[in-house]
Design an enzyme around this catalytic site. Structure first.
Site, short mmCIF file in Angstrom:
data_model
loop_
_atom_site.label_atom_id
_atom_site.label_comp_id
_atom_site.label_asym_id
_atom_site.label_seq_id
_atom_site.Cartn_x
_atom_site.Cartn_y
_atom_site.Cartn_z
N GLY A 158 37.20 38.93 33.77
CA GLY A 158 38.33 39.41 32.98
C GLY A 158 38.25 40.90 32.74
N GLY A 216 37.08 43.47 31.11
CA GLY A 216 36.01 43.72 30.16
C GLY A 216 36.05 45.09 29.53
N ARG A 217 36.81 46.03 30.13
CA ARG A 217 36.93 47.36 29.54
C ARG A 217 38.30 47.96 29.82
NH1 ARG A 217 32.96 51.04 33.40
NH2 ARG A 217 33.46 50.05 35.38
N GLY A 219 32.29 47.79 27.17
CA GLY A 219 33.72 48.06 27.22
C GLY A 219 34.09 49.51 27.49
N ARG A 271 45.41 54.15 34.32
CA ARG A 271 45.73 53.68 35.66
C ARG A 271 47.17 53.16 35.70
NH1 ARG A 271 40.64 50.19 37.80
NH2 ARG A 271 41.43 48.60 36.37
N ARG A 311 44.95 40.15 40.50
CA ARG A 311 43.91 40.09 41.52
C ARG A 311 43.79 38.66 42.06
NH1 ARG A 311 40.18 43.99 39.18
NH2 ARG A 311 41.30 45.15 37.59
N ASP A 344 37.47 39.46 42.59
CA ASP A 344 38.14 39.99 41.40
C ASP A 344 38.50 41.46 41.56
OD1 ASP A 344 35.10 39.98 41.14
OD2 ASP A 344 35.61 41.41 39.57
N ASP A 354 40.01 49.26 41.63
CA ASP A 354 38.66 49.27 41.05
C ASP A 354 37.70 50.14 41.86
OD1 ASP A 354 39.40 47.76 38.94
OD2 ASP A 354 38.50 45.90 39.63
#
Length: 500
Positions: free
Chosen positions: A97, A99-100, A132, A182, A189, A258, A268
């Site tokens: 998930g 996470g940050r 995070g 972003r 995903r 992911d 990412d």
């Protein structure tokens, strides 16, 4: 449409379509801001795509620095972190998930809705053992590469802005925090679909797929089998993306499911790298001890990831009462177009890099032998193609020739190349100009990013800002010659890992 210059984006400009799916898909929570943030850099190009005025980041009435550093919000925003799962290094990793990352919502733009997301904005329920936060070092790399890839014509998430703070963050050593804003049409995903399939939640899986098709793949609704059509669309887009990566010499470094975009975007940016010397076995991620994500393996890894997505969508593809084996075969057939999409786009990109304006049967062998020639002594990939752009049919290859230790092998290939150009009556001037428009002079090599990082870590952000301007015009000869030069010796000692 652009926003009135006198006011920041208001509620009527925002959409929250992902939030409308319901709490099974996310946790709604505010970001954790950074104290006393400062701007590191911002992308005028990305802001223009949003339809924002040039001075958006300076306007007091916008309060943009505080908003994009997680300390404030514009009307209409709904901040949330989404849940997903995935395979990491080929192994099922369970629930993951954001996470940050905090999704702020979608903003209406002249070209459609675009999602804004803060990366590094603090703990979420999906942070697992993380804090995070994102550090300045990795945030500069992501900010610059997002915009560099876009300028190269490679599908990618964008980076609107980068802010930083003196807030300490512990990685291998004590560093400082930063937040990247972003931008993408969607951050969904493969792992989002894997999550609900693995946890046997067919209703939510169908809801997510229907949402994605309605909002991002409406052509699939014209098919009698929309979920198969969706899978095929993702396969084709992923094939095209991987062809772009391989043609430009880009290594992602951590192609977990992911980290695979449903829209075929590069997403990412962590331990990425552009090839210096052409080494098909290059591993850019220092954490990748088995070399799973080595450069030459990227196309096959993407196909493996598509198998994982096909497996996740299988409950939707399987009609009630239909033989499961037949449904599985149909799913596998739906991802098969990946291979054709990859090969066709790759050969087209490489023909353009070699200045070939027609398609001939011998082109594949000519391209393959060119790559083998580069790999034999790990010739610099970017510089070799840039110098190839100066090749004259009747001229001595000069600077290009000097890159190769095995002159005999080079001359043998160059003669084949010369004959191929003559066969299509190629004109040097027009061909060379076309080649310079697809063979970049500058890519974000690790040592260039490192120079910007080291300056920023002592409070000087000018190199990050300068490098952004250079990377947004990658096909122009830079005014600072070192940007397009061979990497210095110390560059070979640089390592990037999953913490990068």
């Amino acid at each position: 449409m652009s926003f009135p210059s006198a006011s920041p984006p208001q509620a009527e400009h925002w959409r929250n379509r992902f939030a409308s799916l319901g709490p099974a898909f996310f946790t709604e929570l505010p970001p954790q801001g950074m104290p006393q943030p400062v701007w590191v850099a911002h992308s005028a190009s990305c802001a223009a795509e949003l339809g924002w005025p040039e001075n958006w980041w300076q306007r007091e009435d916008w309060n943009a620095l505080q908003v994009l550093s997680g300390n404030a919000a514009w009307p209409g925003m709904r901040s949330l972190a989404s849940v997903y799962s995935g395979h990491q290094f080929g192994v099922w990793a369970g629930q993951l998930g954001d996470g940050r990352a905090h999704l702020l919502g979608e903003i209406r733009t002249p070209s459609g809705s675009l999602e804004l997301q803060l990366k590094g904005a603090g703990l979420t329920p999906y942070s697992r053992r993380g804090d995070g936060r994102a550090v300045l070092r990795s945030s500069i790399r992501e900010f610059l590469c997002s915009e560099a890839m876009h300028a190269l014509g490679i599908p990618s998430t964008r980076a609107l802005a980068l802010s930083a703070s003196a807030l300490p963050v512990r990685r291998e050593s004590l560093e400082t925090a930063a937040i990247v804003t972003r931008v993408a049409p969607s951050f969904l995903r493969f792992g989002h679909f894997e999550h609900f399939a693995h946890h046997q939640k067919p209703a939510q899986l169908r809801q997510l797929a229907d949402h994605f098709i309605a909002e991002h793949a409406p052509a699939c609704l014209e098919s009698d089998a929309p979920y198969l059509a969706l899978l095929e669309q993702v396969a084709r887009q992923t094939g095209s993306l991987l062809a772009h990566w391989q043609a430009v010499g880009f290594c992602h470094g951590v192609m977990n499911t992911d980290n695979m975009s449903m829209l075929g975007l590069t997403i990412d940016y962590g331990p990425f790298g552009f090839l210096d010397g052409f080494n098909p076995g290059h591993i850019c991620n220092h954490s990748d001890h088995q070399g799973r994500y080595a450069f030459a393996r990227q196309p096959s890894v993407a196909f493996w990831n598509l198998h994982a997505l096909a497996q996740a969508l299988l409950p939707l593809i399987q009609n009630e009462g239909e033989d499961p084996e037949a449904a599985s075969e149909r799913a596998l057939d739906a991802i098969e177009p990946y291979k054709q999409a990859f090969s066709e786009r790759f050969i087209a990109l490489m023909r353009a890099k070699l200045g070939l304006h027609s398609a001939q049967a011998e082109d594949t062998a000519l391209i393959d032998d060119w790559l083998r020639l580069l790999a034999a002594t790990q010739v610099d990939y970017t510089i070799a193609h840039r110098r190839l752009s100066q090749f004259g049919v009747h001229d001595d290859p000069g600077a290009l020739r000097d890159l190769f230790l095995d002159r005999e092998a080079f001359y043998a290939w160059a003669q084949r190349y010369r004959s191929r150009l003559q066969a299509e009556a190629s004109q040097d001037g027009a061909r060379q100009a076309a080649m310079r428009a697809v063979n970049p002079a500058v890519v974000l090599r690790n040592h260039l990013a490192e120079g910007a990082i080291r300056a920023a870590q002592v409070g000087n952000f000018s190199e990050t800002q300068r490098l952004l301007q250079v990377l947004q015009r990658p096909f122009d000869e830079p005014t600072q010659a070192s940007d397009a030069a061979f990497p210095p010796d110390w560059a070979h000692t640089l390592e990037v890992s999953c913490s990068s």
